[in-house]
Design an enzyme around this catalytic site. Structure first.
Site, PDB file in Angstrom:
ATOM      1  N   HIS A 302     106.749  41.957 -13.781  1.00  0.00           N
ATOM      2  CA  HIS A 302     105.679  41.146 -14.388  1.00  0.00           C
ATOM      3  C   HIS A 302     104.740  42.054 -15.168  1.00  0.00           C
ATOM      4  O   HIS A 302     104.447  43.164 -14.720  1.00  0.00           O
ATOM      5  CB  HIS A 302     104.899  40.392 -13.303  1.00  0.00           C
ATOM      6  CG  HIS A 302     104.061  39.268 -13.842  1.00  0.00           C
ATOM      7  ND1 HIS A 302     102.848  39.474 -14.433  1.00  0.00           N
ATOM      8  CD2 HIS A 302     104.299  37.941 -13.891  1.00  0.00           C
ATOM      9  CE1 HIS A 302     102.357  38.308 -14.819  1.00  0.00           C
ATOM     10  NE2 HIS A 302     103.212  37.363 -14.505  1.00  0.00           N
ATOM     11  N   ASP A 360     108.633  32.966 -11.466  1.00  0.00           N
ATOM     12  CA  ASP A 360     109.713  32.216 -12.120  1.00  0.00           C
ATOM     13  C   ASP A 360     111.016  32.283 -11.336  1.00  0.00           C
ATOM     14  O   ASP A 360     111.820  31.359 -11.391  1.00  0.00           O
ATOM     15  CB  ASP A 360     109.947  32.754 -13.537  1.00  0.00           C
ATOM     16  CG  ASP A 360     108.772  32.444 -14.420  1.00  0.00           C
ATOM     17  OD1 ASP A 360     108.410  31.277 -14.508  1.00  0.00           O
ATOM     18  OD2 ASP A 360     108.195  33.378 -14.986  1.00  0.00           O
TER      19      ASP A 360
END
Ligand code: ACO
Length: 425
Positions: A302, A360
């Site tokens: 991320h 996700d």
């Protein structure tokens, strides 16, 4: 007041420093160009604060996410999505009476204008629900008086929060050729959405409470994430005094990109690819570690969270509970995902680089387990992000120092040159 100094070309410029409530430091360059003729260059805005905001705080190094000061973990445990909508948009957690009245408003504004159904009919059956959502959200501005006064604006906020889920469900029904199912006032926000998506006119549909709760949680976890691509888009469009519906529609468009809202779809595509290739997970983990392969494990790493993404931590636990309650059904991809997670979390390459599974990775798996089709994943993200967009749009609009967003650039093209007439080129 603290200041920073910039030395350039023999001159010194004093720049004011702004410190946030969590001790974040920014050097203000508002007056820099006027004083010096210099601008700053920061493509991708990775080091640029575009506003001061009281809505969401993220500390990626420590894995912190708070809405209006409340830790995401506590909101996930104690609140519902409508409560979080209220918190983000109006700034405080509602009392029971205020929440009841807010939910009543969200419920009784959920029908859309009957004429709008003609829009859905005009799309080809292959239209992705996300494209339909974007355009119909924008067309709300043709149906309702625009935000000319505070009362109209407040009503439009409720309309948007109430109607977007109806539009999203209708877009899905259009994509599978089924009858549109109207909202039901006796259901929760999440329950009503599931009902509009899955019910058919010929039989009764009973909302599964496990899926309803999981959806409510997913919406909470996506509700805001400070100045990301779609939120910055909403603020930028709104800075021209474009109306609320148009600004939010622009945000939905920004979210539609695979680098933003589409990452959980990429996770499912990757899992499918691994499965089709015989399910050899190690082969793909090795491929992800090979810089020349150009392959990355989707759903890992991320930009902001270099520790862990608190939303992913919550979802990881919820995934376990939901899968235990629902059973894994016939989703072989879920086993594959769990195996991949285990292997990657133990692999030195991923551990060293702090490449944890992100939100996700788990949301894709959870949506899949809940029976949500892949082409609706980003639509669900948009429904969740809606209160955040509205809150950020309001904050931008009510800022006394608001100006139209208008970045500058450094021109690197041709110098002035004469136009050679066509016959001589
Ligand atoms: N698989 C394999 N290696 C990876 C991955 C991955 N998913 N992510 C990062 N790396 C490696 C990089 O190659 C780099 O290695 P190096 O230091 O040896 O050169 C190191 O980890 C750091 O990576 P960066 O690209 O510098 O990290 P950045 O913060 O720029 O990228 C991003 C973050 C884009 C999310 C990246 O991790 C990625 O591509 N992940 C896969 C896509 C994905 O899941 N996106 C969704 C993000 S969540 C969201 O946006 C809501």
């Amino acid at each position: 007041m603290e200041t920073a100094k910039l030395l350039f070309n023999g001159s010194e410029y004093e720049l004011p420093v702004t410190i946030g409530t969590e001790s974040e430091i920014a050097v203000s360059i508002k007056a820099l160009r006027a004083q010096s003729g210099i601008i700053t260059l920061d493509s991708g805005y990775g080091n640029t604060g575009s506003c001061e905001s009281t809505i969401t705080f993220i500390n990626g190094e420590k894995g912190i996410l708070r809405y209006r000061g409340y830790p995401i973990q506590e909101l996930a445990e104690h609140s519902t999505f409508p409560e979080v909508c209220y918190l983000l948009v109006y700034g405080s957690l509602p009392t029971k009476d205020v929440l009841d009245s807010f939910i009543h408003d969200l419920t009784y504004h959920s029908l859309i204008h009957e004429d709008m159904k003609k829009f859905f009919e005009g799309y080809p059956p292959s239209a992705p629900p996300m494209s339909v959502l974007t355009t119909i959200a924008a067309s709300l501005s043709a149906y309702y008086p625009l935000d000319e006064n505070e009362e109209q604006l407040q009503l439009n906020i409720i309309r948007l929060l109430a109607k977007l889920k109806t539009i999203a469900a209708f877009a899905y029904k259009k994509s599978i050729g089924q009858a549109y199912i109207y909202p039901r006032n006796d259901l929760s926000y999440a329950g009503d959405f599931l009902h509009m998506m899955y019910a058919v006119p010929s039989e009764q549909y009973v909302v599964n409470p496990v899926i309803e709760k999981a959806l409510d949680l997913l919406l909470i976890l996506h509700a805001d994430h400070e100045q990301n691509c779609s939120t910055s888009t909403v603020r930028m469009v709104g800075s021209s005094d474009a109306n609320l519906f148009s600004s939010i529609s622009a945000g939905i468009s920004a979210l539609s990109g695979p680098l933003h809202g589409g990452a959980n779809v990429a996770v499912i595509d990757m899992l499918q690819m691994i499965k089709n290739d015989g399910g050899n997970i190690k082969k793909y983990v090795d491929l992800a570690k090979d810089k020349d392969s150009g392959f990355r494990l989707m759903g890992f790493g991320h930009r902001v969270y270099k520790n862990f993404d608190p939303r992913a931590e919550i979802l990881k636990e919820v995934n376990k509970q939901v899968l235990a309650e629902l059973g894994k059904g016939d989703y072989p991809l879920l086993d594959l995902a769990m195996e991949l997670e285990k292997i990657a979390l133990e692999d030195e390459y991923f551990v060293e680089r702090k490449l944890f599974p992100n939100v996700d990775f788990y949301s894709g798996i959870l949506y899949r387990a809940m029976g949500i089709p892949t082409n609706m994943f980003t639509v669900m993200f948009a429904l969740g992000r809606l209160p955040g967009w509205i809150a950020q749009w309001l904050e931008m609009r009510n800022d006394p120092g608001k100006r139209i967003y208008r970045p500058r650039q450094i021109y690197t093209g041709e110098r002035e040159r004469p136009v050679i007439p066509l016959s001589q080129r």
